[in-house]
Write a protein that holds these residues in place. Structure first.
Motif, PDB file in Angstrom:
ATOM      1  N   LEU A   1      -0.139  57.224 -79.080  1.00  0.00           N
ATOM      2  CA  LEU A   1       0.590  58.004 -80.007  1.00  0.00           C
ATOM      3  C   LEU A   1       2.034  57.709 -80.153  1.00  0.00           C
ATOM      4  O   LEU A   1       2.778  57.466 -81.320  1.00  0.00           O
ATOM      5  CB  LEU A   1       0.366  59.534 -80.008  1.00  0.00           C
ATOM      6  CG  LEU A   1      -1.196  59.808 -80.203  1.00  0.00           C
ATOM      7  CD1 LEU A   1      -1.323  61.387 -79.891  1.00  0.00           C
ATOM      8  CD2 LEU A   1      -1.737  59.575 -81.421  1.00  0.00           C
ATOM      9  N   ILE A   5      -8.104  55.939 -82.181  1.00  0.00           N
ATOM     10  CA  ILE A   5      -7.170  56.461 -81.337  1.00  0.00           C
ATOM     11  C   ILE A   5      -7.826  56.344 -79.801  1.00  0.00           C
ATOM     12  O   ILE A   5      -7.144  55.815 -78.818  1.00  0.00           O
ATOM     13  CB  ILE A   5      -6.677  57.933 -81.366  1.00  0.00           C
ATOM     14  CG1 ILE A   5      -5.903  57.982 -82.588  1.00  0.00           C
ATOM     15  CG2 ILE A   5      -5.799  58.137 -80.117  1.00  0.00           C
ATOM     16  CD1 ILE A   5      -5.515  59.387 -83.130  1.00  0.00           C
ATOM     17  N   GLN A  62      -9.889  59.639 -84.913  1.00  0.00           N
ATOM     18  CA  GLN A  62      -9.708  60.059 -83.643  1.00  0.00           C
ATOM     19  C   GLN A  62     -10.599  59.063 -82.744  1.00  0.00           C
ATOM     20  O   GLN A  62     -10.259  58.719 -81.604  1.00  0.00           O
ATOM     21  CB  GLN A  62     -10.477  61.425 -83.330  1.00  0.00           C
ATOM     22  CG  GLN A  62      -9.549  62.638 -83.739  1.00  0.00           C
ATOM     23  CD  GLN A  62     -10.092  63.806 -83.730  1.00  0.00           C
ATOM     24  OE1 GLN A  62     -10.100  64.463 -82.377  1.00  0.00           O
ATOM     25  NE2 GLN A  62     -10.707  64.694 -84.655  1.00  0.00           N
TER      26      GLN A  62
END
Length: 259
Positions: A183, A209, A206
């Motif tokens: 991030l 990520i 998500q």
């Protein structure tokens, strides 16, 4: 060779024909500083940028459409003028997100230089304006412009160093640190501040990520949930924002949340 190139371009155009009407001209509407310094166009002298933006042919691709497909043997590279793409590769368990590229970046150069099948898939995640440059013209540009050649080589070297560094830095690190590092890197490179929070600047799920962090989706969801409870991030529909950059950096560097 020329006929095959036209066929390949026709395939691209057929993907989203309604969006191919806006011309980019010769790129003169773009000015120095519009591309991030870390990108190829952001590092090139203005006169070389002009040469690059007049090379090849102009194309625009809709969000969600592939520019490059893994395994295909094609003879052109893409100079991204505007937009965001994701670089993914097939794995035994599905698909892994390898990288994000933005306006100013170059993609597809490995297949052009090596005359080898594509090693990854590149997909538009916003509308993308690009110059599609055939291998012959790409190599000619490298021969005519030492600045272009040097920066392309430097870009390839930087990407290799980045991949090696990530493998070393992530080895043995807990999932929480991995997520925060991912991030933090994304916000540093692409993010923008909106009021009290920072957007990633790139539409990431998500699962994506998790892929960048090298962890399972369930683990990423757990860590993001805890970070949200701690006031470090804010999760929205198909988006994650950073609420506390100082805390994010602290955790990314192996510290603990001060809150």
């Amino acid at each position: 060779m020329v006929r095959r190139f036209r066929v390949e371009l026709g395939r691209l155009a057929a993907v989203c024909p309604e969006s191919w009407s806006r011309p980019m001209g010769n790129g003169q509407e773009f000015r120095a500083g519009v591309w991030p310094r870390a990108t190829l166009l952001g590092r090139l002298p203005a006169k070389v940028v002009d040469q690059v933006l007049t090379a090849g042919v102009e194309r625009k691709l809709c969000s969600g459409r592939p520019l490059i497909r893994e395994g295909e043997l094609e003879g052109y590279a893409f100079v991204l003028v505007r937009g965001i793409v994701k670089v993914t590769a097939a794995t035994e368990t599905g698909e892994a997100l390898l990288a994000i590229r933005v306006g100013g970046d170059l993609v597809g150069e490995m297949g052009v230089l090596e005359k080898a099948p594509r090693s990854a898939t590149v997909t538009a995640c916003t509308p993308v304006w690009t110059r599609v440059v055939h291998r012959n013209e790409f190599l000619d540009l490298m021969r005519r412009s030492p600045d272009f050649s040097v920066e392309v080589a430097a870009m390839i070297s930087w990407r290799l160093r980045w991949a090696n560094r990530r493998r070393l830095e992530f080895a043995g690190q807990p999932a929480r640190v991995r997520v925060c590092r991912v991030l933090d890197e994304i916000v540093d490179t692409y993010g923008a501040r909106h009021g009290s929070t920072w957007s990633l600047g790139v539409p990431l799920t998500q699962a994506e990520i998790a892929s960048l962090a090298g962890i399972a989706l369930r683990t990423a969801e757990k860590e993001l949930g805890q970070l949200e409870q701690d006031g470090v991030v804010v999760r929205r529909y198909r988006a994650t924002e950073v609420a506390d950059r100082d805390a994010l950096r602290l955790i990314a560097n192996g510290g603990t949340n001060p809150h």
